[in-house]
Design a protein around this motif. Structure first.
Motif, PDB file in Angstrom:
ATOM      1  N   GLY A 160       0.795  -1.221   0.000  1.00  0.00           N
ATOM      2  CA  GLY A 160       0.000   0.000   0.000  1.00  0.00           C
ATOM      3  C   GLY A 160       0.826   1.271   0.000  1.00  0.00           C
ATOM      4  O   GLY A 160       0.299   2.341  -0.321  1.00  0.00           O
ATOM      5  N   GLN A 161       2.101   1.179   0.356  1.00  0.00           N
ATOM      6  CA  GLN A 161       2.956   2.373   0.301  1.00  0.00           C
ATOM      7  C   GLN A 161       2.985   2.892  -1.128  1.00  0.00           C
ATOM      8  O   GLN A 161       3.059   2.129  -2.087  1.00  0.00           O
ATOM      9  CB  GLN A 161       4.391   2.037   0.719  1.00  0.00           C
ATOM     10  CG  GLN A 161       4.624   1.990   2.205  1.00  0.00           C
ATOM     11  CD  GLN A 161       6.095   1.747   2.514  1.00  0.00           C
ATOM     12  OE1 GLN A 161       6.863   1.350   1.653  1.00  0.00           O
ATOM     13  NE2 GLN A 161       6.473   1.985   3.746  1.00  0.00           N
ATOM     14  N   THR A 162       2.950   4.195  -1.253  1.00  0.00           N
ATOM     15  CA  THR A 162       2.958   4.789  -2.581  1.00  0.00           C
ATOM     16  C   THR A 162       3.672   6.129  -2.531  1.00  0.00           C
ATOM     17  O   THR A 162       3.612   6.824  -1.517  1.00  0.00           O
ATOM     18  CB  THR A 162       1.506   4.936  -3.098  1.00  0.00           C
ATOM     19  OG1 THR A 162       1.520   5.468  -4.402  1.00  0.00           O
ATOM     20  CG2 THR A 162       0.685   5.833  -2.187  1.00  0.00           C
ATOM     21  N   ALA A 163       4.391   6.473  -3.605  1.00  0.00           N
ATOM     22  CA  ALA A 163       5.162   7.720  -3.599  1.00  0.00           C
ATOM     23  C   ALA A 163       5.438   8.211  -5.004  1.00  0.00           C
ATOM     24  O   ALA A 163       5.429   7.436  -5.964  1.00  0.00           O
ATOM     25  CB  ALA A 163       6.485   7.531  -2.850  1.00  0.00           C
ATOM     26  N   LEU A 164       5.662   9.484  -5.103  1.00  0.00           N
ATOM     27  CA  LEU A 164       6.140  10.094  -6.336  1.00  0.00           C
ATOM     28  C   LEU A 164       7.658   9.950  -6.348  1.00  0.00           C
ATOM     29  O   LEU A 164       8.338  10.376  -5.428  1.00  0.00           O
ATOM     30  CB  LEU A 164       5.737  11.569  -6.367  1.00  0.00           C
ATOM     31  CG  LEU A 164       6.100  12.379  -7.598  1.00  0.00           C
ATOM     32  CD1 LEU A 164       5.349  11.862  -8.826  1.00  0.00           C
ATOM     33  CD2 LEU A 164       5.760  13.846  -7.375  1.00  0.00           C
ATOM     34  N   GLN A 165       8.190   9.317  -7.388  1.00  0.00           N
ATOM     35  CA  GLN A 165       9.629   9.049  -7.444  1.00  0.00           C
ATOM     36  C   GLN A 165      10.441  10.198  -8.014  1.00  0.00           C
ATOM     37  O   GLN A 165      11.635  10.325  -7.716  1.00  0.00           O
ATOM     38  CB  GLN A 165       9.890   7.794  -8.279  1.00  0.00           C
ATOM     39  CG  GLN A 165       9.431   6.518  -7.622  1.00  0.00           C
ATOM     40  CD  GLN A 165       9.793   5.318  -8.466  1.00  0.00           C
ATOM     41  OE1 GLN A 165       9.469   5.260  -9.648  1.00  0.00           O
ATOM     42  NE2 GLN A 165      10.458   4.352  -7.879  1.00  0.00           N
ATOM     43  N   GLU A 166       9.818  10.993  -8.856  1.00  0.00           N
ATOM     44  CA  GLU A 166      10.527  12.091  -9.507  1.00  0.00           C
ATOM     45  C   GLU A 166       9.483  13.104  -9.951  1.00  0.00           C
ATOM     46  O   GLU A 166       8.341  12.743 -10.246  1.00  0.00           O
ATOM     47  CB  GLU A 166      11.319  11.584 -10.713  1.00  0.00           C
ATOM     48  CG  GLU A 166      10.453  10.841 -11.736  1.00  0.00           C
ATOM     49  CD  GLU A 166      11.237  10.279 -12.901  1.00  0.00           C
ATOM     50  OE1 GLU A 166      12.475  10.333 -12.880  1.00  0.00           O
ATOM     51  OE2 GLU A 166      10.604   9.782 -13.847  1.00  0.00           O
ATOM     52  N   TYR A 167       9.891  14.380 -10.009  1.00  0.00           N
ATOM     53  CA  TYR A 167       8.945  15.374 -10.489  1.00  0.00           C
ATOM     54  C   TYR A 167       9.651  16.484 -11.264  1.00  0.00           C
ATOM     55  O   TYR A 167      10.386  17.292 -10.702  1.00  0.00           O
ATOM     56  CB  TYR A 167       8.146  16.003  -9.351  1.00  0.00           C
ATOM     57  CG  TYR A 167       7.096  16.968  -9.878  1.00  0.00           C
ATOM     58  CD1 TYR A 167       5.939  16.488 -10.482  1.00  0.00           C
ATOM     59  CD2 TYR A 167       7.308  18.338  -9.840  1.00  0.00           C
ATOM     60  CE1 TYR A 167       5.009  17.351 -11.015  1.00  0.00           C
ATOM     61  CE2 TYR A 167       6.371  19.217 -10.372  1.00  0.00           C
ATOM     62  CZ  TYR A 167       5.219  18.720 -10.964  1.00  0.00           C
ATOM     63  OH  TYR A 167       4.292  19.566 -11.497  1.00  0.00           O
ATOM     64  N   TYR A 168       9.427  16.451 -12.554  1.00  0.00           N
ATOM     65  CA  TYR A 168       9.802  17.548 -13.447  1.00  0.00           C
ATOM     66  C   TYR A 168       8.644  17.640 -14.427  1.00  0.00           C
ATOM     67  O   TYR A 168       8.543  16.836 -15.353  1.00  0.00           O
ATOM     68  CB  TYR A 168      11.124  17.238 -14.148  1.00  0.00           C
ATOM     69  CG  TYR A 168      11.597  18.316 -15.113  1.00  0.00           C
ATOM     70  CD1 TYR A 168      11.264  19.659 -14.924  1.00  0.00           C
ATOM     71  CD2 TYR A 168      12.376  17.986 -16.215  1.00  0.00           C
ATOM     72  CE1 TYR A 168      11.688  20.641 -15.811  1.00  0.00           C
ATOM     73  CE2 TYR A 168      12.810  18.956 -17.101  1.00  0.00           C
ATOM     74  CZ  TYR A 168      12.461  20.280 -16.892  1.00  0.00           C
ATOM     75  OH  TYR A 168      12.876  21.246 -17.783  1.00  0.00           O
ATOM     76  N   LYS A 169       7.775  18.586 -14.193  1.00  0.00           N
ATOM     77  CA  LYS A 169       6.481  18.635 -14.865  1.00  0.00           C
ATOM     78  C   LYS A 169       6.595  18.469 -16.379  1.00  0.00           C
ATOM     79  O   LYS A 169       7.338  19.177 -17.044  1.00  0.00           O
ATOM     80  CB  LYS A 169       5.765  19.950 -14.544  1.00  0.00           C
ATOM     81  CG  LYS A 169       4.342  20.032 -15.088  1.00  0.00           C
ATOM     82  CD  LYS A 169       3.642  21.288 -14.611  1.00  0.00           C
ATOM     83  CE  LYS A 169       2.238  21.392 -15.189  1.00  0.00           C
ATOM     84  NZ  LYS A 169       1.385  20.252 -14.793  1.00  0.00           N
ATOM     85  N   GLY A 170       5.843  17.485 -16.873  1.00  0.00           N
ATOM     86  CA  GLY A 170       5.811  17.227 -18.297  1.00  0.00           C
ATOM     87  C   GLY A 170       6.953  16.397 -18.822  1.00  0.00           C
ATOM     88  O   GLY A 170       6.966  16.028 -20.006  1.00  0.00           O
ATOM     89  N   HIS A 171       7.916  16.069 -17.952  1.00  0.00           N
ATOM     90  CA  HIS A 171       9.099  15.329 -18.388  1.00  0.00           C
ATOM     91  C   HIS A 171       9.374  14.085 -17.551  1.00  0.00           C
ATOM     92  O   HIS A 171       9.770  13.051 -18.089  1.00  0.00           O
ATOM     93  CB  HIS A 171      10.339  16.236 -18.348  1.00  0.00           C
ATOM     94  CG  HIS A 171      10.237  17.441 -19.215  1.00  0.00           C
ATOM     95  ND1 HIS A 171      10.581  17.438 -20.556  1.00  0.00           N
ATOM     96  CD2 HIS A 171       9.812  18.703 -18.945  1.00  0.00           C
ATOM     97  CE1 HIS A 171      10.387  18.638 -21.074  1.00  0.00           C
ATOM     98  NE2 HIS A 171       9.920  19.428 -20.113  1.00  0.00           N
ATOM     99  N   ALA A 172       9.222  14.178 -16.243  1.00  0.00           N
ATOM    100  CA  ALA A 172       9.547  13.072 -15.342  1.00  0.00           C
ATOM    101  C   ALA A 172       8.565  13.077 -14.183  1.00  0.00           C
ATOM    102  O   ALA A 172       8.644  13.943 -13.304  1.00  0.00           O
ATOM    103  CB  ALA A 172      10.988  13.208 -14.828  1.00  0.00           C
TER     104      ALA A 172
END
Length: 242
Positions: A160-172
């Motif tokens: 159930g653990q969940t996370a955003l691994q990377e954030y570069y809007k529109g790319h990653a």
């Protein structure tokens, strides 16, 4: 290549580089500003048992990508890079299709003192048959152009653990969710029924879902597509260069 997914915390924390990676955790002070606290990271040492990055480790995977046979060589370098003041371990990843270099990536990982591994960015390039760079799409760095680090894997994965691994809007914008902690996985190097299995996806490719399998004290042993064009990566060998 099959890529790397949201721990059960609110969405605001998932986009904050200081957020803790458990369902009951509250954000680090740095999370509220979006800037990590370098003192809370282990200076380039990544010892998480589900994703250990010991310098000199070389992992070779075989599989299929874009309908072609692939070989993926991952090497944990002895180099570090500093991103937003955090010392990250540099991991070199080279993808070959039919023996020709297709893609070369340098990934940047750092371990929080709570054991979670954070992903701070990558420098990637794709190559044509003549060895010329054709594309650098996917390159990103936390702290630049609104990009933020994300949680790659936690110290103690639970269903159930969940996370955003990377954030570069529109790319990653990769995410993961832990779906099993006693999963079966068979690859040329080993067989186990104690793997951690994650589901991975990105809103940038809504028709694609991947599954990844981690084995304690080894790391990723298998990546496979559950939905979308077939891709697979199986661990063939692990060696250590002194």
């Amino acid at each position: 290549m099959v890529r790397r997914t949201p721990l059960a915390v609110c969405a605001a924390l998932l986009l904050a580089t200081g957020a803790a990676a458990t369902a009951t955790a509250s954000p680090h002070p740095a999370a509220r500003s979006g800037t990590p606290d370098p003192s809370q990271y282990t200076h380039g040492q990544v010892t998480n048992r589900w994703f250990p990055l010991k310098p000199g480790t070389r992992m070779v995977y075989s599989g299929i990508k874009d309908g072609e046979r692939s070989t993926d060589v991952v090497y944990v370098t002895r180099r570090t890079v500093t991103v937003q003041g955090v010392v990250c371990r540099v991991v070199a990843d080279r993808l070959y299709l039919h023996g020709r270099l297709e893609e070369k990536t340098y990934d940047w990982y750092a371990q929080h003192r709570n054991g979670d591994v954070w992903y701070f960015g990558e420098n990637t390039a794709e190559y044509d048959a003549q060895g010329h760079v054709t594309n650098r799409e996917g390159t990103w760095k936390a702290g630049r152009d609104g990009a933020r680090a994300g949680i790659y894997i936690t110290a103690h994965p639970t269903v159930g653990q969940t996370a955003l691994q990377e954030y570069y809007k529109g790319h990653a914008e990769d995410h993961f969710k832990v779906i099993d902690t006693a999963a079966a996985a068979t690859v040329p190097m080993l067989w186990t029924h104690n793997a951690v299995e994650t589901k991975e996806w990105t809103p940038l490719e809504p028709g694609v879902v991947d599954h990844k399998f981690y084995v304690r004290d080894i790391g990723t042993v298998l990546e496979t597509t559950a939905k979308g064009p077939r891709e697979v990566n199986r661990l063939v060998s692990v060696s250590h260069v002194q």
